[in-house]
Design an enzyme around this catalytic site. Structure first.
Site, mmCIF file in Angstrom:
data_model
loop_
_atom_site.group_PDB
_atom_site.id
_atom_site.type_symbol
_atom_site.label_atom_id
_atom_site.label_comp_id
_atom_site.label_asym_id
_atom_site.label_seq_id
_atom_site.Cartn_x
_atom_site.Cartn_y
_atom_site.Cartn_z
ATOM 1 N N LYS A 196 0.858 -1.185 0.000
ATOM 2 C CA LYS A 196 0.000 0.000 0.000
ATOM 3 C C LYS A 196 0.895 1.237 0.000
ATOM 4 C CE LYS A 196 -2.972 2.602 3.189
ATOM 5 N NZ LYS A 196 -3.605 2.608 4.528
ATOM 6 N N ASP B 266 -2.353 10.480 3.563
ATOM 7 C CA ASP B 266 -3.739 10.067 3.755
ATOM 8 C C ASP B 266 -4.473 11.050 4.648
ATOM 9 O OD1 ASP B 266 -6.124 8.749 3.882
ATOM 10 O OD2 ASP B 266 -5.447 7.245 5.326
ATOM 11 N N LYS C 165 -9.848 12.780 8.339
ATOM 12 C CA LYS C 165 -9.376 12.367 9.656
ATOM 13 C C LYS C 165 -9.373 13.544 10.629
ATOM 14 C CE LYS C 165 -6.055 8.920 7.880
ATOM 15 N NZ LYS C 165 -6.528 7.741 8.622
ATOM 16 N N ASP D 287 1.869 6.522 5.509
ATOM 17 C CA ASP D 287 0.893 5.516 5.085
ATOM 18 C C ASP D 287 1.369 4.749 3.847
ATOM 19 O OD1 ASP D 287 -1.448 4.251 5.801
ATOM 20 O OD2 ASP D 287 -2.742 5.537 4.617
ATOM 21 N N ASP E 163 -11.917 6.989 3.973
ATOM 22 C CA ASP E 163 -10.685 6.768 4.729
ATOM 23 C C ASP E 163 -10.302 5.285 4.777
ATOM 24 O OD1 ASP E 163 -8.458 7.567 6.175
ATOM 25 O OD2 ASP E 163 -9.467 7.388 8.112
ATOM 26 N N GLU F 44 -9.226 3.560 2.318
ATOM 27 C CA GLU F 44 -8.741 3.640 0.932
ATOM 28 C C GLU F 44 -7.641 2.652 0.606
ATOM 29 O OE1 GLU F 44 -5.434 4.940 2.920
ATOM 30 O OE2 GLU F 44 -7.492 5.541 3.344
ATOM 31 N N ARG G 225 -7.311 -0.519 1.170
ATOM 32 C CA ARG G 225 -7.823 -1.775 0.610
ATOM 33 C C ARG G 225 -8.257 -1.605 -0.842
ATOM 34 N NH1 ARG G 225 -12.041 -2.152 5.361
ATOM 35 N NH2 ARG G 225 -10.191 -1.190 6.288
#
Length: 290
Positions: A54, A59, A66, A77, A136, A138, A140
């Site tokens: 990933k 993010d 967030k 991230d 959020d 995201e 996956r």
């Protein structure tokens, strides 16, 4: 001579119908890239290992933004992709006799007038449809299209890694990486390697009932369950929908182990490189058992 590089632009990804991957980057001015590295260390082998990371370079959470506290850490991230690149560098430098595909799913998740909205329905490259409940969730999404692509390229045994869920930190703190898999033998091989490197890993259940938590009334699945039950496992069950039954697959949630709050053993504070050591050890073990 046995290393090659392919970089998919957003236009390339669109041609391959990577809708989930592209949906994450819609709100950002930074273009998404699917970066693919190939290493041919054993051309005669029928096995090809896939390592997917990933790579969310920042993010914000997107429209489901967030809280401001701690958001400065969200440049980390992309730790899964950093680890994936670390595996590729180690394997190619050591000239291991394996075939390896590494995929970095790189995108930035930002809110804007063009960003994906909660409630949107997006089609993945394998045709499955996803209702976006929370922008959020995201990681996956980018991993899903990367998993499909890795299998199209011939990967037979896959490990994906991601700072995927805060729930994993709640469960394990900074001690264990969460592991979810569709194959007991592939898992046992990974766990054996994990014990020898000291990168602690704990397997979580993947019962069919957990998928019930992310079924959608209007398409194949949602990307997050609003009741927050079994958050880490649900992330794994989502990704499992993009893995063919014949593919041996492991998902590693490194949300708690990719970055340490303080020194621990041979790991310094901050970025740890987990799980590079374990995957390299695993591949070495695979070579020995041929």
């Amino acid at each position: 001579k046995n290393v090659s590089l392919e970089i998919l632009s957003e236009e390339d990804a669109a041609k391959k119908k990577m809708g989930l991957f592209l949906s994450v980057a819609k709100g950002s001015k930074e273009p998404a890239k699917m970066i693919v590295l190939h290493y041919k260390g054993d051309p005669s082998s029928k096995n090809t290992y896939g390592v997917i990371g990933k790579g969310i370079t920042f993010d914000s959470g997107g429209i489901s933004i967030k809280p401001s506290a701690g958001m400065s850490k969200m440049k980390g991230d992309m730790a899964g992709s950093a680890a994936a690149l670390g595996v590729f560098k180690a394997v190619s430098t050591l000239k291991l006799k394996v075939n390896l595909i590494v995929i970095v799913a790189a995108a930035e998740n930002m809110p804007s007038g063009e960003a994906t909205r909660p409630g949107d329905i997006i089609a993945a490259s394998n045709g499955k449809t996803v209702e976006i409940i929370n922008t959020d969730a995201e990681g996956r999404l980018v991993l899903a299209d990367a998993l499909v692509y890795a299998q199209k390229l011939g990967a037979t045994k896959i490990i994906d890694m991601a700072t995927l869920t805060g729930a994993c930190i709640v469960t394990f703190g900074n001690v264990h990486t969460g592991l979810m898999s569709n194959n007991a033998d592939w898992t046992s091989r990974y766990m054996e390697a994990s014990k020898s490197t000291g990168e602690k890993t704990w397997e979580l259940p993947m019962d069919d009932e957990y998928f019930e938590l992310i079924k959608s009334d209007i398409c194949d699945m949602v990307n997050a369950n609003e009741n927050r039950k079994a958050g880490t496992i649900v992330g794994g069950k989502f990704l499992e929908q993009f893995v063919e039954k014949k593919t041996e697959w492991i998902h590693l949630d490194i949300a708690g182990t990719a970055d340490m709050d303080s020194n621990s053993g041979y790991l310094d504070k901050h970025a740890t490189g987990v799980p590079v050591r374990t995957i390299v050890k695993l591949l070495k073990n695979e070579i020995k058992e041929k």
